[in-house]
Design an enzyme around this catalytic site. Structure first.
Site, PDB file in Angstrom:
ATOM      1  N   ASP A 127     -19.290  -1.140  -0.829  1.00 45.77           N
ATOM      2  CA  ASP A 127     -18.678  -0.797  -2.105  1.00 45.77           C
ATOM      3  C   ASP A 127     -18.856  -2.010  -3.034  1.00 45.77           C
ATOM      4  O   ASP A 127     -19.212  -3.109  -2.577  1.00 45.77           O
ATOM      5  CB  ASP A 127     -17.195  -0.483  -1.850  1.00 45.77           C
ATOM      6  CG  ASP A 127     -16.394  -0.359  -3.120  1.00 45.77           C
ATOM      7  OD1 ASP A 127     -16.836   0.369  -4.028  1.00 45.77           O
ATOM      8  OD2 ASP A 127     -15.317  -1.004  -3.214  1.00 45.77           O
ATOM      9  N   ASP A 169     -16.699  -2.820  -6.536  1.00 45.10           N
ATOM     10  CA  ASP A 169     -15.470  -3.376  -7.105  1.00 45.10           C
ATOM     11  C   ASP A 169     -14.434  -3.639  -6.008  1.00 45.10           C
ATOM     12  O   ASP A 169     -14.104  -2.749  -5.220  1.00 45.10           O
ATOM     13  CB  ASP A 169     -14.877  -2.404  -8.130  1.00 45.10           C
ATOM     14  CG  ASP A 169     -15.725  -2.297  -9.382  1.00 45.10           C
ATOM     15  OD1 ASP A 169     -15.534  -3.096 -10.299  1.00 45.10           O
ATOM     16  OD2 ASP A 169     -16.613  -1.412  -9.414  1.00 45.10           O
ATOM     17  N   ASP A 172     -12.836  -1.125  -0.348  1.00 47.95           N
ATOM     18  CA  ASP A 172     -11.430  -1.489  -0.560  1.00 47.95           C
ATOM     19  C   ASP A 172     -10.573  -0.350  -1.070  1.00 47.95           C
ATOM     20  O   ASP A 172      -9.368  -0.520  -1.237  1.00 47.95           O
ATOM     21  CB  ASP A 172     -11.333  -2.632  -1.583  1.00 47.95           C
ATOM     22  CG  ASP A 172     -11.629  -2.156  -2.996  1.00 47.95           C
ATOM     23  OD1 ASP A 172     -12.648  -1.451  -3.172  1.00 47.95           O
ATOM     24  OD2 ASP A 172     -10.829  -2.448  -3.904  1.00 47.95           O
TER      25      ASP A 172
END
Ligand SMILES: [Mg+2]
Length: 370
Positions: A114, A116, A308
Protein backbone atom coordinates in the site's frame (compact mmCIF):
# COMPACT_ATOMS: atom_id res chain seq x y z
CA UNK A 1 2.87 7.58 -16.58
CA UNK A 2 1.07 7.11 -19.86
CA UNK A 3 -1.20 4.26 -20.85
CA UNK A 4 0.09 2.21 -23.72
CA UNK A 5 -3.10 0.43 -24.67
CA UNK A 6 -6.65 1.52 -25.28
CA UNK A 7 -8.47 1.97 -22.01
CA UNK A 8 -11.87 0.80 -23.15
CA UNK A 9 -11.07 -2.90 -23.22
CA UNK A 10 -9.40 -4.91 -20.53
CA UNK A 11 -6.51 -6.78 -22.10
CA UNK A 12 -6.08 -9.31 -19.33
CA UNK A 13 -8.31 -12.11 -18.26
CA UNK A 14 -10.12 -12.11 -14.97
CA UNK A 15 -9.15 -14.69 -12.37
CA UNK A 16 -10.76 -17.96 -13.38
CA UNK A 17 -12.46 -18.37 -10.07
CA UNK A 18 -13.11 -16.26 -7.04
CA UNK A 19 -13.81 -18.16 -3.83
CA UNK A 20 -17.44 -17.79 -2.88
CA UNK A 21 -16.37 -17.04 0.66
CA UNK A 22 -14.95 -13.74 -0.56
CA UNK A 23 -18.32 -12.58 -1.80
CA UNK A 24 -20.21 -10.18 0.46
CA UNK A 25 -23.67 -11.42 1.29
CA UNK A 26 -25.29 -8.65 -0.73
CA UNK A 27 -23.51 -9.51 -3.96
CA UNK A 28 -25.91 -10.12 -6.81
CA UNK A 29 -25.25 -12.28 -9.81
CA UNK A 30 -26.01 -9.46 -12.25
CA UNK A 31 -23.41 -7.82 -14.39
CA UNK A 32 -23.33 -4.10 -14.71
CA UNK A 33 -25.14 -3.55 -18.03
CA UNK A 34 -22.42 -1.25 -19.36
CA UNK A 35 -19.44 -3.21 -18.15
CA UNK A 36 -17.40 -5.38 -20.49
CA UNK A 37 -15.69 -7.01 -17.51
CA UNK A 38 -17.24 -10.06 -15.94
CA UNK A 39 -17.53 -8.57 -12.50
CA UNK A 40 -20.53 -8.71 -10.23
CA UNK A 41 -21.92 -5.64 -8.59
CA UNK A 42 -23.26 -5.07 -5.14
CA UNK A 43 -26.45 -3.41 -4.06
CA UNK A 44 -26.01 -0.26 -2.02
CA UNK A 45 -26.86 -0.49 1.61
CA UNK A 46 -29.80 1.43 2.94
CA UNK A 47 -29.22 5.01 4.02
CA UNK A 48 -29.57 4.23 7.70
CA UNK A 49 -26.92 1.52 7.52
CA UNK A 50 -24.52 3.81 5.70
CA UNK A 51 -24.85 6.70 8.10
CA UNK A 52 -24.78 4.47 11.17
CA UNK A 53 -21.69 2.78 9.82
CA UNK A 54 -20.01 6.08 9.18
CA UNK A 55 -20.72 7.32 12.65
CA UNK A 56 -19.05 4.22 13.99
CA UNK A 57 -16.09 4.48 11.65
CA UNK A 58 -15.63 8.18 12.24
CA UNK A 59 -15.06 7.62 15.92
CA UNK A 60 -11.41 6.59 15.96
CA UNK A 61 -11.66 4.43 19.06
CA UNK A 62 -14.32 2.26 17.45
CA UNK A 63 -11.80 0.68 15.08
CA UNK A 64 -9.41 -0.19 17.82
CA UNK A 65 -9.41 -3.16 20.11
CA UNK A 66 -10.19 -2.13 23.64
CA UNK A 67 -8.09 -3.80 26.33
CA UNK A 68 -10.06 -6.44 28.11
CA UNK A 69 -9.34 -8.88 30.86
CA UNK A 70 -11.02 -11.52 28.73
CA UNK A 71 -9.16 -10.64 25.55
CA UNK A 72 -5.69 -11.11 26.90
CA UNK A 73 -4.52 -13.43 29.59
CA UNK A 74 -0.91 -12.46 30.12
CA UNK A 75 -1.47 -10.75 33.43
CA UNK A 76 -2.05 -7.27 34.75
CA UNK A 77 0.94 -5.73 33.03
CA UNK A 78 -0.52 -6.53 29.60
CA UNK A 79 -3.87 -5.10 30.54
CA UNK A 80 -2.06 -1.83 31.08
CA UNK A 81 -0.24 -2.18 27.79
CA UNK A 82 -2.77 -3.23 25.14
CA UNK A 83 -0.32 -2.83 22.29
CA UNK A 84 2.09 -5.28 23.90
CA UNK A 85 -0.76 -7.72 24.45
CA UNK A 86 -1.94 -7.30 20.86
CA UNK A 87 1.54 -8.27 19.66
CA UNK A 88 0.85 -11.72 21.04
CA UNK A 89 -1.85 -12.15 18.39
CA UNK A 90 -0.33 -10.00 15.66
CA UNK A 91 3.42 -10.09 16.25
CA UNK A 92 5.95 -7.67 14.86
CA UNK A 93 7.14 -8.66 11.39
CA UNK A 94 10.61 -7.47 12.42
CA UNK A 95 10.71 -9.60 15.55
CA UNK A 96 9.28 -12.49 13.51
CA UNK A 97 11.54 -11.95 10.51
CA UNK A 98 13.31 -15.30 10.86
CA UNK A 99 9.98 -17.11 10.97
CA UNK A 100 8.75 -15.29 7.86
CA UNK A 101 11.96 -16.08 6.03
CA UNK A 102 11.76 -19.72 7.11
CA UNK A 103 8.35 -19.95 5.45
CA UNK A 104 9.88 -18.46 2.29
CA UNK A 105 12.57 -21.12 1.93
CA UNK A 106 12.46 -22.52 -1.58
CA UNK A 107 9.86 -19.98 -2.62
CA UNK A 108 9.82 -16.69 -4.43
CA UNK A 109 8.54 -13.77 -2.38
CA UNK A 110 6.05 -11.44 -4.10
CA UNK A 111 5.56 -8.06 -2.44
CA UNK A 112 2.41 -5.95 -2.43
CA UNK A 113 2.68 -2.52 -0.85
CA UNK A 114 0.00 0.00 0.00
CA UNK A 115 1.19 3.60 -0.28
CA UNK A 116 -0.37 6.09 2.17
CA UNK A 117 0.50 5.26 5.76
CA UNK A 118 2.67 2.37 4.60
CA UNK A 119 5.40 3.89 2.45
CA UNK A 120 4.55 7.50 3.29
CA UNK A 121 3.39 9.16 6.50
CA UNK A 122 -0.25 10.17 6.83
CA UNK A 123 -0.30 13.96 6.42
CA UNK A 124 -3.01 16.60 6.57
CA UNK A 125 -2.70 17.49 2.88
CA UNK A 126 -3.09 14.33 0.76
CA UNK A 127 -1.33 16.10 -2.11
CA UNK A 128 1.81 16.24 0.02
CA UNK A 129 2.03 12.59 1.11
CA UNK A 130 5.56 12.27 -0.22
CA UNK A 131 7.72 9.25 0.47
CA UNK A 132 11.25 9.88 1.65
CA UNK A 133 14.22 9.30 -0.69
CA UNK A 134 15.37 6.62 1.74
CA UNK A 135 12.05 4.78 1.45
CA UNK A 136 12.14 5.08 -2.34
CA UNK A 137 15.64 3.56 -2.32
CA UNK A 138 14.41 0.74 -0.08
CA UNK A 139 11.52 -0.06 -2.44
CA UNK A 140 13.82 0.15 -5.45
CA UNK A 141 16.28 -2.24 -3.83
CA UNK A 142 13.66 -4.75 -2.78
CA UNK A 143 12.17 -4.74 -6.28
CA UNK A 144 15.53 -5.89 -7.66
CA UNK A 145 15.01 -9.20 -5.90
CA UNK A 146 11.24 -9.65 -5.63
CA UNK A 147 8.26 -8.92 -7.89
CA UNK A 148 6.79 -5.79 -6.30
CA UNK A 149 3.46 -4.07 -6.80
CA UNK A 150 1.98 -0.90 -5.32
CA UNK A 151 -1.71 -1.32 -4.44
CA UNK A 152 -3.29 2.02 -3.52
CA UNK A 153 -6.59 3.83 -3.29
CA UNK A 154 -5.01 6.74 -5.12
CA UNK A 155 -5.28 7.07 -8.86
CA UNK A 156 -2.56 5.09 -10.58
CA UNK A 157 -1.02 8.20 -12.10
CA UNK A 158 -0.88 9.97 -8.76
CA UNK A 159 0.67 7.09 -6.86
CA UNK A 160 3.22 6.69 -9.64
CA UNK A 161 4.10 10.39 -9.27
CA UNK A 162 4.78 9.74 -5.60
CA UNK A 163 6.73 6.50 -6.01
CA UNK A 164 8.53 7.24 -9.32
CA UNK A 165 9.80 3.71 -9.87
CA UNK A 166 9.12 2.30 -13.33
CA UNK A 167 10.20 -1.19 -12.40
CA UNK A 168 7.13 -1.80 -10.21
CA UNK A 169 3.61 -2.58 -11.26
CA UNK A 170 0.85 -0.34 -10.04
CA UNK A 171 -2.74 -0.96 -9.01
CA UNK A 172 -4.51 2.36 -8.41
CA UNK A 173 -8.09 3.19 -7.41
CA UNK A 174 -8.20 0.24 -4.96
CA UNK A 175 -7.12 -2.16 -7.68
CA UNK A 176 -9.57 -0.93 -10.32
CA UNK A 177 -6.74 0.45 -12.45
CA UNK A 178 -3.91 -2.04 -12.86
CA UNK A 179 -0.83 -1.53 -15.01
CA UNK A 180 1.38 -4.55 -15.34
CA UNK A 181 4.90 -3.87 -16.35
CA UNK A 182 7.16 -6.87 -16.22
CA UNK A 183 7.27 -6.96 -12.46
CA UNK A 184 8.51 -10.53 -12.53
CA UNK A 185 12.19 -10.28 -11.77
CA UNK A 186 12.95 -13.08 -14.26
CA UNK A 187 11.61 -11.00 -17.14
CA UNK A 188 13.84 -7.96 -17.26
CA UNK A 189 14.70 -7.67 -20.93
CA UNK A 190 13.37 -4.66 -22.80
CA UNK A 191 11.25 -6.88 -25.02
CA UNK A 192 9.58 -8.34 -21.97
CA UNK A 193 8.67 -4.97 -20.55
CA UNK A 194 5.37 -4.88 -22.30
CA UNK A 195 2.89 -2.94 -20.24
CA UNK A 196 -0.62 -4.17 -19.83
CA UNK A 197 -3.65 -2.43 -18.50
CA UNK A 198 -6.66 -3.79 -16.66
CA UNK A 199 -9.57 -1.54 -15.68
CA UNK A 200 -12.62 -3.54 -14.56
CA UNK A 201 -14.62 -0.36 -13.87
CA UNK A 202 -13.79 1.58 -17.03
CA UNK A 203 -17.45 2.00 -17.99
CA UNK A 204 -18.06 3.84 -14.71
CA UNK A 205 -15.65 6.64 -15.54
CA UNK A 206 -18.24 9.25 -16.70
CA UNK A 207 -20.33 8.48 -13.62
CA UNK A 208 -17.32 8.95 -11.32
CA UNK A 209 -16.52 12.32 -12.90
CA UNK A 210 -20.11 13.44 -12.41
CA UNK A 211 -20.09 12.24 -8.79
CA UNK A 212 -16.80 14.04 -8.15
CA UNK A 213 -18.29 17.34 -9.37
CA UNK A 214 -21.39 16.79 -7.21
CA UNK A 215 -19.33 15.96 -4.12
CA UNK A 216 -17.13 19.04 -4.57
CA UNK A 217 -20.24 21.19 -4.78
CA UNK A 218 -22.00 19.46 -1.87
CA UNK A 219 -19.07 19.80 0.54
CA UNK A 220 -18.06 23.32 -0.50
CA UNK A 221 -19.52 24.77 2.69
CA UNK A 222 -17.63 22.38 4.98
CA UNK A 223 -14.36 23.94 6.08
CA UNK A 224 -11.49 21.50 5.70
CA UNK A 225 -13.32 18.98 3.50
CA UNK A 226 -11.16 17.87 0.57
CA UNK A 227 -12.55 15.92 -2.38
CA UNK A 228 -9.98 14.00 -4.40
CA UNK A 229 -10.59 12.48 -7.83
CA UNK A 230 -8.82 9.12 -7.87
CA UNK A 231 -10.08 8.18 -11.34
CA UNK A 232 -12.22 5.14 -10.50
CA UNK A 233 -13.09 6.33 -7.02
CA UNK A 234 -13.61 9.65 -5.29
CA UNK A 235 -12.13 10.28 -1.85
CA UNK A 236 -13.74 12.75 0.54
CA UNK A 237 -11.10 13.55 3.17
CA UNK A 238 -12.40 14.85 6.50
CA UNK A 239 -9.13 14.81 8.45
CA UNK A 240 -9.10 18.62 8.53
CA UNK A 241 -12.82 19.01 9.23
CA UNK A 242 -13.95 20.04 12.71
CA UNK A 243 -15.20 16.92 14.48
CA UNK A 244 -18.62 18.47 15.06
CA UNK A 245 -19.08 18.62 11.26
CA UNK A 246 -18.18 14.96 10.56
CA UNK A 247 -21.85 13.99 10.67
CA UNK A 248 -22.67 16.66 8.13
CA UNK A 249 -19.97 15.39 5.79
CA UNK A 250 -21.35 11.84 6.00
CA UNK A 251 -24.90 13.03 5.37
CA UNK A 252 -23.90 15.25 2.44
CA UNK A 253 -21.96 12.43 0.81
CA UNK A 254 -24.80 10.01 1.27
CA UNK A 255 -27.26 12.55 -0.13
CA UNK A 256 -25.13 12.83 -3.27
CA UNK A 257 -24.99 9.06 -3.61
CA UNK A 258 -28.79 8.89 -3.79
CA UNK A 259 -28.40 10.11 -7.36
CA UNK A 260 -25.81 7.45 -8.14
CA UNK A 261 -27.27 4.01 -7.43
CA UNK A 262 -24.30 2.29 -9.08
CA UNK A 263 -21.81 3.85 -6.69
CA UNK A 264 -21.13 2.73 -3.12
CA UNK A 265 -19.45 4.16 -0.06
CA UNK A 266 -16.50 2.69 1.81
CA UNK A 267 -14.32 4.15 4.54
CA UNK A 268 -10.65 4.57 5.29
CA UNK A 269 -8.48 6.60 7.63
CA UNK A 270 -10.43 9.88 7.93
CA UNK A 271 -11.70 9.43 4.39
CA UNK A 272 -15.00 8.45 2.79
CA UNK A 273 -14.56 6.74 -0.54
CA UNK A 274 -17.09 6.56 -3.33
CA UNK A 275 -16.58 3.82 -5.87
CA UNK A 276 -18.46 1.60 -8.33
CA UNK A 277 -20.61 -1.16 -6.87
CA UNK A 278 -18.62 -3.84 -8.63
CA UNK A 279 -17.30 -6.75 -6.60
CA UNK A 280 -13.67 -5.67 -6.81
CA UNK A 281 -11.25 -4.58 -4.12
CA UNK A 282 -7.58 -4.78 -3.16
CA UNK A 283 -7.97 -8.48 -2.40
CA UNK A 284 -9.31 -9.20 -5.87
CA UNK A 285 -6.52 -7.07 -7.30
CA UNK A 286 -3.91 -9.16 -5.47
CA UNK A 287 -5.45 -12.38 -6.79
CA UNK A 288 -5.48 -10.89 -10.27
CA UNK A 289 -1.86 -9.78 -10.04
CA UNK A 290 -0.70 -13.15 -8.70
CA UNK A 291 -2.39 -14.91 -11.58
CA UNK A 292 -1.35 -12.43 -14.26
CA UNK A 293 2.28 -12.50 -13.12
CA UNK A 294 2.21 -16.30 -12.89
CA UNK A 295 2.81 -16.10 -9.17
CA UNK A 296 -0.29 -17.98 -8.05
CA UNK A 297 1.36 -21.29 -7.20
CA UNK A 298 1.34 -21.45 -3.39
CA UNK A 299 4.01 -24.13 -3.48
CA UNK A 300 6.54 -21.81 -5.08
CA UNK A 301 5.44 -18.27 -4.16
CA UNK A 302 5.03 -16.51 -0.84
CA UNK A 303 3.01 -13.29 -1.26
CA UNK A 304 3.50 -10.60 1.41
CA UNK A 305 1.06 -7.68 1.55
CA UNK A 306 1.82 -4.62 3.72
CA UNK A 307 -0.88 -2.02 4.36
CA UNK A 308 -2.32 0.19 7.07
CA UNK A 309 -5.95 0.69 6.23
CA UNK A 310 -9.37 -0.90 6.35
CA UNK A 311 -9.30 -1.43 2.57
CA UNK A 312 -6.10 -3.47 2.95
CA UNK A 313 -8.02 -5.98 5.04
CA UNK A 314 -9.53 -7.37 1.80
CA UNK A 315 -6.02 -8.30 0.70
CA UNK A 316 -5.06 -9.69 4.12
CA UNK A 317 -8.19 -11.81 4.03
CA UNK A 318 -7.38 -13.22 0.60
CA UNK A 319 -3.91 -14.30 1.72
CA UNK A 320 -5.28 -15.79 4.93
CA UNK A 321 -7.98 -17.75 3.09
CA UNK A 322 -5.53 -18.92 0.43
CA UNK A 323 -3.42 -20.20 3.33
CA UNK A 324 -0.50 -18.78 1.41
CA UNK A 325 1.57 -15.76 2.29
CA UNK A 326 0.87 -13.20 4.94
CA UNK A 327 -0.55 -9.77 5.55
CA UNK A 328 1.34 -7.21 7.61
CA UNK A 329 -0.70 -4.43 9.20
CA UNK A 330 0.98 -1.08 9.78
CA UNK A 331 -0.48 0.34 12.97
CA UNK A 332 0.59 2.02 16.16
CA UNK A 333 -2.58 0.86 17.89
CA UNK A 334 -4.11 -2.58 18.42
CA UNK A 335 -6.69 -3.29 15.71
CA UNK A 336 -8.80 -6.18 14.66
CA UNK A 337 -7.18 -7.48 11.51
CA UNK A 338 -6.86 -10.37 9.09
CA UNK A 339 -3.11 -9.72 8.95
CA UNK A 340 -0.72 -12.20 10.54
CA UNK A 341 1.95 -9.68 11.49
CA UNK A 342 2.30 -5.99 12.27
CA UNK A 343 4.68 -3.07 11.94
CA UNK A 344 4.33 0.18 13.85
CA UNK A 345 5.05 2.78 11.18
CA UNK A 346 6.48 3.38 7.70
CA UNK A 347 9.93 3.55 9.29
CA UNK A 348 9.54 -0.08 10.34
CA UNK A 349 8.24 -0.97 6.85
CA UNK A 350 11.50 0.41 5.47
CA UNK A 351 13.46 -1.62 7.99
CA UNK A 352 11.54 -4.75 6.97
CA UNK A 353 12.21 -4.13 3.27
CA UNK A 354 15.91 -3.54 3.99
CA UNK A 355 15.99 -6.79 5.96
CA UNK A 356 14.54 -8.68 2.99
CA UNK A 357 17.25 -7.25 0.75
CA UNK A 358 20.03 -8.14 3.20
CA UNK A 359 18.68 -11.67 3.55
CA UNK A 360 18.52 -12.12 -0.22
CA UNK A 361 22.01 -10.70 -0.74
CA UNK A 362 23.41 -13.12 1.82
CA UNK A 363 21.83 -15.95 -0.12
CA UNK A 364 23.50 -15.02 -3.39
CA UNK A 365 27.11 -15.64 -4.36
CA UNK A 366 29.15 -12.39 -4.29
CA UNK A 367 29.72 -12.34 -8.06
CA UNK A 368 25.95 -12.33 -8.68
CA UNK A 369 25.33 -9.28 -6.53
CA UNK A 370 25.34 -5.87 -8.17
MG1 LIG B 1 -2.87 3.22 3.34
Amino acid sequence: MSDHVAQSQPVLSMPSSVPSTLMPSSVTSKRHPCSSASVTYISRRKLVEVVDGLLGVMTPSSTHIKPSVHSFSDGPSDELCPYKAWLATCPSALASFDRIIASAQGKKIALFLDYDGTLSPIVNDPEKAFMSPEMRAAVKNVAKFFPTAIVSGRSRDKVFEFVQLKELCYAGSHGMDIMLSSADSESKTEDDKETKLFQPASEFLPMIIEAYDSLVEATRSITGANVENNKFCVSVHYRNVDKQDWNSVAQLVDDVLKSFPHLKLTTGRKVLEVRPVIDWDKGKAVEFLLQSLRLDDPESVLPIYIGDDRTDEDAFKVLRERNCGCGILVSQLPKQTQAFYSLRAPSEVMEFLDSLVRWKEQQQPAHVQE
